[in-house]
Design an enzyme around this catalytic site. Structure first.
Site, PDB file in Angstrom:
ATOM      1  N   TYR A 265       0.830  -1.209   0.000  1.00  0.00           N
ATOM      2  CA  TYR A 265       0.000   0.000   0.000  1.00  0.00           C
ATOM      3  C   TYR A 265       0.861   1.255   0.000  1.00  0.00           C
ATOM      4  O   TYR A 265       0.566   2.231  -0.702  1.00  0.00           O
ATOM      5  CB  TYR A 265      -0.923   0.021   1.217  1.00  0.00           C
TER       6      TYR A 265
ATOM      7  N   GLU B 262       5.065  17.479  -0.114  1.00  0.00           N
ATOM      8  CA  GLU B 262       4.330  17.322  -1.377  1.00  0.00           C
ATOM      9  C   GLU B 262       3.324  16.186  -1.272  1.00  0.00           C
ATOM     10  O   GLU B 262       2.195  16.291  -1.762  1.00  0.00           O
ATOM     11  CB  GLU B 262       5.315  17.064  -2.521  1.00  0.00           C
TER      12      GLU B 262
ATOM     13  N   GLU C 109      -5.404  17.624  -0.762  1.00  0.00           N
ATOM     14  CA  GLU C 109      -6.192  17.948  -1.953  1.00  0.00           C
ATOM     15  C   GLU C 109      -7.199  16.845  -2.264  1.00  0.00           C
ATOM     16  O   GLU C 109      -8.360  17.135  -2.578  1.00  0.00           O
ATOM     17  CB  GLU C 109      -5.283  18.174  -3.152  1.00  0.00           C
TER      18      GLU C 109
ATOM     19  N   LYS D 234      -6.534  23.862   0.787  1.00  0.00           N
ATOM     20  CA  LYS D 234      -5.634  23.615  -0.344  1.00  0.00           C
ATOM     21  C   LYS D 234      -4.506  24.640  -0.407  1.00  0.00           C
ATOM     22  O   LYS D 234      -3.354  24.292  -0.678  1.00  0.00           O
ATOM     23  CB  LYS D 234      -6.424  23.613  -1.653  1.00  0.00           C
ATOM     24  N   ASP D 235      -4.837  25.902  -0.166  1.00  0.00           N
ATOM     25  CA  ASP D 235      -3.818  26.951  -0.214  1.00  0.00           C
ATOM     26  C   ASP D 235      -2.771  26.771   0.877  1.00  0.00           C
ATOM     27  O   ASP D 235      -1.568  26.942   0.637  1.00  0.00           O
ATOM     28  CB  ASP D 235      -4.454  28.337  -0.092  1.00  0.00           C
TER      29      ASP D 235
END
Length: 148
Positions: free
Chosen positions: A36, A89, A96, A114-115
């Site tokens: 996974y 990241e 997201e 998200k920002d």
């Protein structure tokens, strides 16, 4: 990807699950968990352009470090820094996807989530550049400005 509508990845079908064979032991469950994890890592690399950019920059940093004969400590600091950016990241990708799952429509709180996630990646990248300058700067100074 920092937009207010669902990301293109959110509209793609979910990856196929691993075969549903029940592990017989705790060790088998442990080993299966690596599948996974590698699938998540692969998803990030396949779908996130910035993750691929991080990998390319990482490759250049490692090659330059080898050429300049960085010390083990300098390499260790660079690897921690590289890891921090890549992990940021990946968390950005998670946030997201979760936001897109919860609300495909525009919502101010979705935009903030998200920002801020994208801002965390940017901040880690900026700090990694500063750390890189501190490590590579003295080595490059000698290469470019030493009198032979």
């Amino acid at each position: 990807m920092n937009q207010l509508s669902p990301s293109p990845e959110a509209t793609k079908p979910a990856p196929a699950p691993l075969p549903n064979t029940a592990p017989k032991s705790e060790f088998a469950k442990f080993v299966r968990s690596f599948g996974y994890a590698f699938r998540g890592l692969g998803y990030t690399i396949r779908t996130q352009r910035n993750a691929r950019v991080h990998i390319a920059v990482t490759s250049l940093v490692i090659v330059l470090g080898a050429i300049l004969h960085l010390s083990a400590i300098e390499f260790a600091i660079l690897l921690v820094t590289i890891s921090a950016v890549f992990i940021a990241e990946m968390f950005n990708t998670v946030i997201e996807a979760c936001v897109d799952l919860i609300t495909p429509d525009y919502h101010p709180l979705a935009r903030i989530a998200k920002d801020v996630a994208a801002g965390a990646v940017l901040a880690s990248a900026i700090f990694s550049i500063l750390i890189g300058l501190c490590i590579f700067g003295p080595h490059l100074w000698v290469v470019f400005f030493s009198v032979h």
